[in-house]
Design an enzyme around this catalytic site. Structure first.
Site, PDB file in Angstrom:
ATOM      1  N   GLU B  61       0.811  -1.132  -0.355  1.00 29.72           N
ATOM      2  CA  GLU B  61      -0.200   0.062  -0.098  1.00 29.72           C
ATOM      3  C   GLU B  61       1.442   1.218   0.315  1.00 29.72           C
ATOM      4  O   GLU B  61       0.544   2.187  -0.351  1.00 29.72           O
ATOM      5  CB  GLU B  61      -0.811  -0.339   0.845  1.00 29.72           C
ATOM      6  CG  GLU B  61      -1.984  -1.356   1.398  1.00 29.72           C
ATOM      7  CD  GLU B  61      -1.846  -2.596   1.334  1.00 29.72           C
ATOM      8  OE1 GLU B  61      -0.597  -2.526   2.053  1.00 29.72           O
ATOM      9  OE2 GLU B  61      -2.487  -3.357   1.418  1.00 29.72           O
ATOM     10  N   HIS B 131     -11.825  -3.854   9.674  1.00 28.49           N
ATOM     11  CA  HIS B 131     -12.730  -3.109   8.332  1.00 28.49           C
ATOM     12  C   HIS B 131     -13.154  -2.318   8.241  1.00 28.49           C
ATOM     13  O   HIS B 131     -14.036  -2.259   7.549  1.00 28.49           O
ATOM     14  CB  HIS B 131     -12.952  -4.466   7.948  1.00 28.49           C
ATOM     15  CG  HIS B 131     -11.814  -5.866   7.098  1.00 28.49           C
ATOM     16  ND1 HIS B 131     -11.344  -5.295   7.574  1.00 28.49           N
ATOM     17  CD2 HIS B 131     -11.980  -6.413   6.377  1.00 28.49           C
ATOM     18  CE1 HIS B 131      -9.750  -6.744   7.037  1.00 28.49           C
ATOM     19  NE2 HIS B 131     -10.904  -6.646   5.863  1.00 28.49           N
TER      20      HIS B 131
END
Lengths: 326, 354
Positions: B61, B131
C-alpha cells in the site's frame, strides 16, 4: 584512462563543484548564520553523484534524499538557485519554501529530494511507470542510502519495478552510517545489500563509490541496459561521508566512529584520487587544475553573494497554493 | 440522457468515462481486475482499456501510493482503490509526507500530484475493528489533501470524475452500504464541483449536517418527523469534507438556529466537532439551543452483531436527537420498525461476506 578525456574533465569539474559547494557551506554555516536549515553535506561522496549526472541524459529523471546537494549539482541543477534555497530566499529552486532538504530542478530532470528515509524511492519507481506508459526511452534514477534498504517501502518499490520491468536505476551510496548507527547494528554482518537485491530478481552490481571512473562506467552500463528495455538495475557503491550526518562539523571525536576510520577513508578522497590520475595520464596539468579550482570557487562564492542579496519569500504570498491552503 | 444505476455502477461509469477522455488515467488496486471487480466498481475496465492501464498490484500500500505520486509527476492520473480504508493506513507516509506536501514544499515548482485514492468504509456484518474505520477526519486535517465522500449514485459519478481531473491528491471515500443506492445518473462526462455541499431537504426548524451513509439515516428521520409533526429541517449532505462548504452550513444555521451534525467517525476531534466549532465562531448569536454532534462512541468497532447494535446510529437516534432539540414528544417506534431487517446489514441486497 578508461573514460575519454572530455568525459574525464566533466567528471572532475562536477566533483570539484560539489566539493567546493559543500565546503563553502561548511565554512560559512556557523559564522554567517544565514543558512537556517538542516544541511546534510556530501563531502567525501562526490564521485557517485558526479558519475550519475554524467551518465544520465538531461531528460532522465532523478529523485533523491536528505543528502541531495551532490545529486542535484551532478545532474546539472542550477547552483545559484540551490544556494539561494538553502538561504531560504525567493530565487531558490523551491522559491525558498523547501530548504536544503527539498531541492528541485525540473528543467534538468531533477524531480525532487525529500527528507524521509526511503521516501522518494517509490516516487522514482512511479516515474519509471510513467515512462513505460508514455513509451519514451528515459530512465528514472533513484538515489538512496544504505539505511533506506531497511525500510519496507524499499522492498515494495524494488519488487514492483521488477514485476513490471520498469526503467529504473537504483543507486545506493553505502556510507556505513545512518546518523550515528553503523551498518553492523542495522544489518547482518557479511550480507551484501547488492546480493540481497539480486535475490529479489533485480540485476545488481556493487562498486567502489570513491572511484569516479569506475562509478561512471558501471552507471553507464546500467543506464544502457535499462534504456534497452532490460528492466531495473540496482547499484551499490561503497563510500564515506567526511562530516557529521547533519551540519557542517566533523564529529569523529564524539564516539560513534573513530578518527582512524575517517583518516583511512580520507586517504581515498575521490576528488584527489581522480585529480592525481588525470595528472598521471596527462589529461590535465597543474595550471589547468588551479585555474579550474579558482573558477569553481568563484562560481560558488558568487552564488552565495547572489543569495545574500536576494529577498525572502512572503508567507502570505501563496497564490499558487490558494486551493491547498485553507 | 441519464440511466438508472447503482452507486457502484456509477463509480464504474465514472472510471470508464475518465479513461475514455484521457489516456493518462490509469486504475490499479488489489483486486481491481479480479472477477468481483471491487464490488462491481471496476468490472470490465481491464477488458476495455487493457492491462497496461488497469492492473492488480502487490500488497504494497505505501509503495504503490508513492508510485502513484511519481507517475502523477509525469502527467499520469492514477486512481488507486483499497477495498477497505483500513489497509490504506500502511500508506500514511507517502500520503502525508509526499502527496500532501509536494506542491507546497517545492514552492509550486514541483508540480502537483493529481492522484485519486478510493477508500471503502465497512459497516456491520462483523467488519469489526480493522475493516470499518471511518478516518475522514484524519485526512481532512492535513493541508494539501482533498477529501470527498458522496452519498448518492449521481454524486458518486460527478464527484469521482472531478476528483480524477483535479490537480491535487483526492481521497474518495465510499461507504460500503451505499454501493447499492440506485438513481438516475447522467451519462458521459458529468462532473460536480468539489467543495460544494448538497441541500437534500429544506426547512427552517433545524439544520442537519451529514455525510456519507449517515445521510441515508437522516433522510428517514427527517421525512418521518415532517410527516408526523410537520417539523422541517435543512439536510445538508457535505459531499466534500475538505474543503467544506462553510457558506451553506453557516447560512443554514443562521436561518434555523439549531444544528445537529452527523458523523460516520468517532466523536472526539471529529469533523462534526469542527463544524460545530466553526459555527460557534461564525454565528454564535444564531443558536437557539446547544448544537449536537452525533458520531460513534470513542471505542474500536465491535465485531458481534449484538455489540454493533448500540455502536452505530440509526434513523431513530437521529429522530430522537431532533425531537429533543425541538422539545417535542413523538413516538419513534415506527421509525425503528422502518428498517424491517437486522441492524447490521444495509438491506436485503447485502449478503456478506464483506
Amino acid at each position: 584512462m578508461t573514460v575519454d578525456k572530455k568525459t574525464a574533465l566533466e567528471l572532475y569539474s562536477k566533483m570539484l563543484l560539489i566539493r567546493f559547494c559543500e565546503e563553502s557551506i561548511a565554512a560559512r554555516y556557523h559564522s554567517e548564520k544565514k543558512m537556517r536549515c538542516p544541511t546534510h553535506l556530501s563531502t567525501g561522496q562526490e564521485a557517485v553523484p558526479a558519475a550519475a549526472g554524467q551518465a544520465l541524459r538531461s531528460d532522465d529523471f532523478v529523485v533523491s534524499t536528505h543528502r541531495s546537494h551532490g545529486h542535484y549539482l551532478g545532474k546539472g541543477g542550477d547552483l545559484n538557485r540551490m544556494i539561494a534555497e538553502i538561504h531560504g530566499k525567493k530565487s531558490g529552486c523551491s522559491r525558498g519554501w523547501g530548504g536544503s532538504m527539498h531541492l528541485i530542478d525540473r528543467s534538468v530532470g531533477f524531480v525532487g529530494s525529500t527528507a524521509i528515509v526511503a521516501g522518494t524511492i517509490p516516487v522514482g519507481v512511479g516515474l519509471g511507470l510513467s515512462i513505460k506508459l508514455k513509451k519514451t526511452d528515459q530512465v528514472s534514477c533513484v538515489f538512496l542510502g544504505d539505511a533506506a534498504t531497511e525500510e519496507g517501502v524499499f522492498y515494495e518499490s524494488v519488487n514492483f519495478a521488477v514485476v513490471k520491468q520498469l526503467p529504473v536505476l537504483f543507486i545506493c551510496e553505502n556510507n556505513l552510517y545512518s546518523v550515528y548507527s553503523h551498518l553492523k547494528v542495522r544489518q547482518p554482518e557479511g550480507r551484501s545489500i547488492a546480493s540481497m537485491v539480486q535475490g529479489m530478481g533485480c540485476s545488481a552490481v556493487s562498486g567502489n563509490g570513491n572511484d569516479v571512473a569506475e562509478s561512471y562506467e558501471k552507471i553507464s552500463t546500467a543506464v544502457a541496459s535499462i534504456r534497452n528495455g532490460n528492466g531495473p538495475v540496482f547499484l551499490e557503491f561503497a563510500t564515506y561521508r567526511w562530516r557529521e550526518h547533519c551540519g557542517p562539523d566533523f564529529d569523529n571525536h564524539i564516539g560513534y566512529r573513530s578518527e582512524e576510520e575517517f583518516k583511512e577513508w580520507k586517504k581515498k578522497d575521490p576528488v584527489e584520487a581522480f585529480e592525481n590520475k588525470l595528472l598521471l595520464d596527462n589529461v590535465i596539468d597543474k595550471s589547468m587544475i588551479d585555474e579550474l579550482k579558482s573558477m569553481t570557487q568563484a562560481l560558488v562564492d558568487n552564488a552565495f553573494e547572489l543569495a545574500d542579496r536576494d529577498e525572502f519569500p512572503d508567507f502570505y504570498d501563496n497564490s499558487v497554493f490558494k486551493e491547498v491552503i485553507r | 440522457m441519464s440511466h438508472s444505476m447503482t452507486f457502484s455502477q456509477a463509480i464504474n461509469d465514472a472510471l470508464s468515462t475518465a479513461m475514455h477522455i484521457d489516456k493518462n488515467v490509469i486504475c490499479y488496486g488489489l483486486g481491481t481486475p479480479d472477477p468481483k471487480g471491487i464490488f462491481g466498481t471496476s468490472l470490465g475496465l481491464q477488458e476495455k482499456f487493457g492491462p497496461e492501464r488497469v492492473f492488480d498490484m502487490p500488497c504494497s500500500e505505501n509503495g504503490m501510493t508513492g508510485i502513484a505520486i511519481g507517475a502523477s509527476l509525469n502527467g499520469i492520473r492514477p486512481v488507486m482503490t483499497h477495498q477497505r480504508l483500513d489497509f490504506f493506513l500502511l500508506a500514511m507516509d507517502q500520503l502525508i509526507n509526499n502527496a500532501a506536501n509536494w506542491k507546497y514544499m517545492f514552492g509550486g515548482n514541483g508540480g502537483s500530484v493529481p492522484i485519486t485514492i478510493r477508500l471503502i468504509i465497512g459497516r456491520g456484518w462483523g467488519q469489526g475493528p480493522t475493516h470499518s474505520q471511518s478516518l475522514h477526519s484524519w485526512f481532512a486535517h492535513v493541508p494539501g489533501l482533498k477529501v470527498v465522500s458522496p452519498t448518492t449514485a449521481k454524486d458518486a459519478k460527478g464527484l469521482l470524475l472531478s476528483s480524477i481531473f483535479d490537480d491535487d491528491p483526492v481521497l474518495f471515500l465510499e461507504h460500503r452500504w451505499l454501493h447499492n443506492h440506485t438513481e438516475e445518473v447522467p451519462e458521459g462526462d458529468f462532473r460536480l464541483p468539489l467543495g460544494k455541499a448538497s441541500l437534500l431537504r429544506e426547512g427552517s426548524d433545524l439544520s442537519v449536517v451529514s455525510m456519507s451513509y449517515m445521510t441515508v439515516e437522516a433522510i428517514h428521520a427527517i421525512d418521518y418527523l415532517h410527516k408526523e409533526c410537520n417539523v422541517n429541517c435543512d439536510l445538508i449532505d457535505l459531499r466534500s469534507i475538505n474543503p467544506i462548504d462553510w457558506k451553506t452550513i453557516v447560512d443554514s444555521v443562521r436561518k434555523t438556529g439549531r444544528l445537529l451534525v452527523l458523523d460516520t467517525g468517532w466523536e472526539t476531534l471529529s469533523v462534526a466537532g469542527e463544524i460545530i466549532a466553526r459555527c460557534a465562531t461564525e454565528c454564535f448569536d444564531s443558536f437557539k439551543c446547544p448544537p449536537v454532534r452525533m458520531a460513534l462512541q470513542d471505542c474500536p468497532t465491535p465485531t458481534s452483531c449484538a455489540l454493533t447494535k448500540n455502536y452505530y446510529k440509526e434513523a431513530a437516534d437521529v429522530g430522537q436527537a431532533i425531537a429533543k432539540m425541538l422539545n417535542i414528544e413523538i413516538s419513534l417506534e415506527p421509525l425503528k420498525q422502518l428498517r424491517g431487517i437486522n441492524h447490521d446489514v444495509p438491506g436485503d441486497w447485502f449478503k456478506g461476506p464483506f
